[in-house]
Design a protein around this motif. Structure first.
Motif, PDB file in Angstrom:
ATOM      1  N   ASN A 326       0.820  -1.209   0.000  1.00  0.00           N
ATOM      2  CA  ASN A 326       0.000   0.000   0.000  1.00  0.00           C
ATOM      3  C   ASN A 326       0.861   1.268   0.000  1.00  0.00           C
ATOM      4  OD1 ASN A 326       0.964   0.061   2.612  1.00  0.00           O
ATOM      5  ND2 ASN A 326      -1.035  -0.079   3.601  1.00  0.00           N
ATOM      6  N   ALA A 327       2.087   1.150  -0.512  1.00  0.00           N
ATOM      7  CA  ALA A 327       3.000   2.303  -0.543  1.00  0.00           C
ATOM      8  C   ALA A 327       2.440   3.426  -1.407  1.00  0.00           C
ATOM      9  CB  ALA A 327       4.374   1.864  -1.064  1.00  0.00           C
ATOM     10  N   ARG A 328       1.830   3.080  -2.530  1.00  0.00           N
ATOM     11  CA  ARG A 328       1.279   4.111  -3.409  1.00  0.00           C
ATOM     12  C   ARG A 328       0.124   4.836  -2.728  1.00  0.00           C
ATOM     13  NH1 ARG A 328      -0.300   2.589  -9.547  1.00  0.00           N
ATOM     14  NH2 ARG A 328       1.988   2.430  -9.675  1.00  0.00           N
ATOM     15  N   LEU A 329      -0.688   4.100  -1.987  1.00  0.00           N
ATOM     16  CA  LEU A 329      -1.803   4.707  -1.249  1.00  0.00           C
ATOM     17  C   LEU A 329      -1.288   5.804  -0.324  1.00  0.00           C
ATOM     18  CD1 LEU A 329      -4.791   4.628  -0.094  1.00  0.00           C
ATOM     19  CD2 LEU A 329      -3.918   2.954   1.541  1.00  0.00           C
ATOM     20  N   LYS A 330      -0.222   5.510   0.415  1.00  0.00           N
ATOM     21  CA  LYS A 330       0.304   6.463   1.383  1.00  0.00           C
ATOM     22  C   LYS A 330       1.078   7.595   0.705  1.00  0.00           C
ATOM     23  CE  LYS A 330       0.707   2.910   4.967  1.00  0.00           C
ATOM     24  NZ  LYS A 330       1.636   2.135   5.827  1.00  0.00           N
ATOM     25  N   ARG A 331       1.789   7.246  -0.357  1.00  0.00           N
ATOM     26  CA  ARG A 331       2.629   8.246  -1.002  1.00  0.00           C
ATOM     27  C   ARG A 331       1.819   9.254  -1.814  1.00  0.00           C
ATOM     28  NH1 ARG A 331       5.304   4.946  -3.672  1.00  0.00           N
ATOM     29  NH2 ARG A 331       4.324   5.165  -5.706  1.00  0.00           N
ATOM     30  N   GLU A 332       0.844   8.768  -2.573  1.00  0.00           N
ATOM     31  CA  GLU A 332       0.115   9.641  -3.485  1.00  0.00           C
ATOM     32  C   GLU A 332      -1.144  10.232  -2.868  1.00  0.00           C
ATOM     33  OE1 GLU A 332      -0.583   7.710  -7.213  1.00  0.00           O
ATOM     34  OE2 GLU A 332       1.552   7.305  -7.559  1.00  0.00           O
ATOM     35  N   LEU A 333      -1.900   9.437  -2.146  1.00  0.00           N
ATOM     36  CA  LEU A 333      -3.132   9.952  -1.548  1.00  0.00           C
ATOM     37  C   LEU A 333      -2.910  10.510  -0.150  1.00  0.00           C
ATOM     38  CD1 LEU A 333      -5.793   7.291  -2.620  1.00  0.00           C
ATOM     39  CD2 LEU A 333      -5.038   9.355  -3.811  1.00  0.00           C
ATOM     40  N   LYS A 334      -1.791  10.119   0.466  1.00  0.00           N
ATOM     41  CA  LYS A 334      -1.461  10.584   1.812  1.00  0.00           C
ATOM     42  C   LYS A 334      -2.604  10.322   2.799  1.00  0.00           C
ATOM     43  CE  LYS A 334       1.665  14.187   0.086  1.00  0.00           C
ATOM     44  NZ  LYS A 334       2.620  13.157  -0.250  1.00  0.00           N
ATOM     45  N   VAL A 335      -3.175   9.143   2.680  1.00  0.00           N
ATOM     46  CA  VAL A 335      -4.258   8.745   3.575  1.00  0.00           C
ATOM     47  C   VAL A 335      -3.680   8.211   4.875  1.00  0.00           C
ATOM     48  CG1 VAL A 335      -6.120   7.086   3.919  1.00  0.00           C
ATOM     49  CG2 VAL A 335      -5.895   8.255   1.720  1.00  0.00           C
ATOM     50  N   ARG A 336      -4.196   8.692   5.988  1.00  0.00           N
ATOM     51  CA  ARG A 336      -3.827   8.153   7.300  1.00  0.00           C
ATOM     52  C   ARG A 336      -4.953   7.237   7.749  1.00  0.00           C
ATOM     53  NH1 ARG A 336      -1.760  12.021  12.078  1.00  0.00           N
ATOM     54  NH2 ARG A 336      -0.016  12.094  10.594  1.00  0.00           N
ATOM     55  N   LEU A 337      -4.666   5.945   7.800  1.00  0.00           N
ATOM     56  CA  LEU A 337      -5.694   4.970   8.126  1.00  0.00           C
ATOM     57  C   LEU A 337      -6.109   5.072   9.590  1.00  0.00           C
ATOM     58  CD1 LEU A 337      -4.226   1.855   6.270  1.00  0.00           C
ATOM     59  CD2 LEU A 337      -6.062   3.360   5.488  1.00  0.00           C
ATOM     60  N   ARG A 338      -7.407   4.994   9.809  1.00  0.00           N
ATOM     61  CA  ARG A 338      -7.920   4.975  11.179  1.00  0.00           C
ATOM     62  C   ARG A 338      -7.515   3.681  11.861  1.00  0.00           C
ATOM     63  NH1 ARG A 338     -14.373   5.327  12.822  1.00  0.00           N
ATOM     64  NH2 ARG A 338     -14.074   5.239  15.093  1.00  0.00           N
ATOM     65  N   TYR A 339      -7.532   2.589  11.102  1.00  0.00           N
ATOM     66  CA  TYR A 339      -7.127   1.274  11.610  1.00  0.00           C
ATOM     67  C   TYR A 339      -6.013   0.742  10.707  1.00  0.00           C
ATOM     68  CZ  TYR A 339     -11.599   1.698  14.024  1.00  0.00           C
ATOM     69  OH  TYR A 339     -12.650   2.156  14.792  1.00  0.00           O
ATOM     70  N   PRO A 340      -4.753   1.005  11.043  1.00  0.00           N
ATOM     71  CA  PRO A 340      -3.645   0.548  10.201  1.00  0.00           C
ATOM     72  C   PRO A 340      -3.589  -0.959  10.008  1.00  0.00           C
ATOM     73  CG  PRO A 340      -2.900   2.223  11.737  1.00  0.00           C
ATOM     74  CD  PRO A 340      -4.293   1.860  12.147  1.00  0.00           C
ATOM     75  N   ASP A 341      -4.077  -1.712  10.987  1.00  0.00           N
ATOM     76  CA  ASP A 341      -4.167  -3.161  10.802  1.00  0.00           C
ATOM     77  C   ASP A 341      -5.340  -3.716  11.603  1.00  0.00           C
ATOM     78  OD1 ASP A 341      -3.299  -3.626  13.495  1.00  0.00           O
ATOM     79  OD2 ASP A 341      -1.226  -3.454  12.841  1.00  0.00           O
ATOM     80  N   VAL A 342      -5.619  -4.987  11.401  1.00  0.00           N
ATOM     81  CA  VAL A 342      -6.767  -5.630  12.036  1.00  0.00           C
ATOM     82  C   VAL A 342      -6.668  -5.579  13.553  1.00  0.00           C
ATOM     83  CG1 VAL A 342      -7.936  -7.845  12.356  1.00  0.00           C
ATOM     84  CG2 VAL A 342      -7.231  -7.122  10.057  1.00  0.00           C
ATOM     85  N   ASP A 343      -5.460  -5.745  14.082  1.00  0.00           N
ATOM     86  CA  ASP A 343      -5.288  -5.738  15.539  1.00  0.00           C
ATOM     87  C   ASP A 343      -5.717  -4.410  16.152  1.00  0.00           C
ATOM     88  OD1 ASP A 343      -4.379  -8.342  15.717  1.00  0.00           O
ATOM     89  OD2 ASP A 343      -2.284  -7.773  15.368  1.00  0.00           O
ATOM     90  N   ASP A 344      -5.457  -3.310  15.461  1.00  0.00           N
ATOM     91  CA  ASP A 344      -5.878  -1.999  15.976  1.00  0.00           C
ATOM     92  C   ASP A 344      -7.388  -1.935  16.125  1.00  0.00           C
ATOM     93  OD1 ASP A 344      -3.354  -0.737  16.198  1.00  0.00           O
ATOM     94  OD2 ASP A 344      -3.302  -0.460  14.030  1.00  0.00           O
TER      95      ASP A 344
END
Length: 359
Positions: A326-344
């Motif tokens: 998901n590097a492109r997601l973070k690099r281009e859209l600069k989205v900060r996920l509310r839940y970065p992974d399932v454990d969160d």
């Protein structure tokens, strides 16, 4: 004056407004601090959902992508379209995406013809030159409700922007490899082939200049109402670790955020992996959910045993293993996920249940 302001409000059309689409509507409603609030239209094939969509904050429109004449009301309705509708259940071609694209194109043709009728010079040579210029490949028309004067020529160049919700299943089995968006598609089942069909239709329409499109390839979606609790309660088996497959995940709220971000920041004809940071095998995911909710873990069986015990649909997901970057997601859209992974997410649910039990 009020009518003019209404027409100028940003408009978004959601085609296939299910759970994720409704979350998109709710997130748009939270942006009411903007100077012009967004008018959200939602296409549904079930008239019984109109009240639910209104309550969520959308303007419902009843139409069926399998019945093209029912789509007339969405033609030219909004410059931004979230295409979240699934393909049909049979065949290798997504006829629903074809119907949607044809509807959008038909509206532009009608609007352009009306504009030409009121502006074309009467001399033969002048008319030919005007037609050649007016019907350039990238010409489109933006629809106005009850226009009070001819459409300005600059408005004809507005191109519908479509964000399409595809699936990571288009890659087929990657043997557990970590892949990015440059990986060639290799669909192995009919569902994935229909998704590839939709993607290619959108790309071709974008090349023609009819639309601008970007594509989100989506893995398994989860949320509080989308967990495999029923499967765990039924003791449905999972694969032993040696035979298990890597799966990818995204929370439904994070997915809605990604899709909306793509409407404003997605690059034309770009593919984005709408996936979180989780790196789990399918059985591990089931175990995490079971432990979090105090349920017995799923029994483990070999692949040969699973072939005899499980339904074909479930088995199809157990034949494909891949890890999405998901590097492109973070690099281009600069989205900060509310839940970065399932454990969160599972941790937040445990804390929520703890607070509720302490009241």
């Amino acid at each position: 004056m009020n009518a003019t302001r209404t027409l100028r409000r940003p408009r978004v059309l959601i085609v296939g407004c299910g759970d994720v689409g409704t979350r998109c509507v709710q997130q748009l409603r939270q942006l009411q601090h903007l100077q012009h609030s967004t008018r959200v239209f939602a296409l549904t094939s079930h008239a019984g959902r109109c009240a639910e969509l209104r309550a969520a904050g959308a303007i419902p429109l009843v139409g069926d992508l399998d019945v093209r004449r029912s789509l007339a009301r969405i033609a030219g309705l909004a410059p931004t379209v979230l295409h979240l509708a699934p393909p049909p259940k049979t065949g290798d071609v997504d006829t629903r995406t074809r119907a949607l694209l044809a509807t959008l194109a038909a509206r532009r043709v009608r609007g352009a013809r009306a504009h030409l009728a009121s502006h074309t010079p009467h001399t033969p040579i002048g008319r030919q030159r005007f037609l050649r210029a007016a019907w350039a490949p990238r010409m489109t028309a933006q629809t106005h409700i009850v226009p009070d004067r001819p459409l300005p020529a600059r408005r004809l160049r507005v191109t519908p922007r479509i964000v399409y919700a595809s699936t990571s299943g288009v890659y087929g089995d990657c043997g557990g490899a970590l892949i990015d968006e440059t990986r060639a598609v290799a669909p192995e089942n009919a569902r994935a082939k229909r998704r590839v069909s939709a993607e290619r239709q959108l790309r071709r329409a974008a090349v023609r200049g009819a639309i601008s499109a970007c594509i989100a390839r989506i893995p398994g979606i989860y949320a509080a109402n989308r967990l495999p609790l029923a499967r765990l309660e039924k003791h449905t088996p999972a694969l032993v670790d040696a035979d298990d497959v890597y799966t990818n995940h995204i929370h439904a709220d994070d997915l809605a955020t990604i899709l909306l971000r793509m409407t404003t920041h997605g690059r034309p004809s770009r593919v984005i992996h709408a996936s979180d940071d989780s790196t789990l095998k399918m059985g591990e995911y089931f175990d995490r959910v079971a432990d979090s909710y105090g349920l017995p873990r799923a029994p483990r069986v070999s692949r040969a045993e699973a072939e005899q015990q499980l339904e074909p649909m479930m088995l199809s997901f157990m034949r494909e293993s891949r890890r999405l970057s998901n590097a492109r997601l973070k690099r281009e859209l600069k989205v900060r996920l509310r839940y970065p992974d399932v454990d969160d997410f599972l941790r937040s649910m445990r804390e929520q249940r703890s607070r509720q039990s302490g009241r």
